[in-house]
Enzyme design. Structure first.
Site: not given
Length: 182
Positions: A29, A33, A55-58, A75-76, A81, A101, A108, A111, A117
């Site tokens: 999150h 990051k 995911t995305g920016t990460t 992106s999440g 996600d 976080d 989301h 998600d 899960r």
């Protein structure tokens, strides 16, 4: 090959072996990051030996920090996600590093819950903080094959086979809709 101590016959089915080169999903999150990038920089020597997705920016940040290609998902909040969850269900993720976080609500959150899960359903290890990530990345299992044990999902998958509900339901609906004879 290392196997866990659970009896395969009693616990369920063995998944395909997790090979020494792992498929690792990394997620963070926004407020986490920086922590993930510091952790990744410290563990660069270990991480670059494995296949990474994020995911995305990460993912973009990890490519800069690690100097290797990372399979970047969306992106999440935009479906990333869920993409990680789909990779888990397809058997394409061996473990997850997810610095989330706990003090910041996320748009989301459903998600995130679904991803966690699926990780539990498919017996995928998840590190949600630095301490757990440190234990996982330094485990001797990181450089060995591992036989992950899965529950037996056959009873769930086949739960309607004996009852044949669909034909009965369709026949009943047809009878309910048939015009009455006068």
């Amino acid at each position: 090959m290392v196997t866990n101590s659970t009896n395969t016959a009693a616990a369920g089915n063995a998944a395909p072996a997790v090979h020494p080169r792992k498929h690792i999903a990394l997620v963070a999150h926004d407020n986490k990051k920086k922590d993930l990038m510091e952790w990744a920089r410290y563990n660069k020597g270990s991480l670059i030996k494995h296949d990474l997705c994020a995911t995305g920016t990460t993912g973009s940040l990890l490519e800069k920090v690690l100097g290797v290609e990372v399979n970047k998902l969306k992106s999440g909040p935009l479906g990333g996600d869920q993409q990680v969850g789909a990779l888990i269900a397809e058997g394409l993720v061996d473990f997850i590093i997810f610095f989330w976080d706990p003090l910041q609500p996320q748009p989301h959150d459903p998600d995130v819950k679904a991803l966690l899960r699926l990780a539990v359903v498919w017996n995928i290890p998840v590190a949600c903080n630095r301490a757990t990530a440190d234990f996982m990345i330094s485990s001797p299992l990181m450089s060995e094959s591992y036989e992950r044990i899965l529950p037996d999902f056959a009873p769930h998958v086949n739960r309607f086979d004996d009852r044949l509900l669909l034909p009965e339901t369709l026949e009943q609906k047809e009878n309910d809709l048939a015009p009455e004879s006068a």
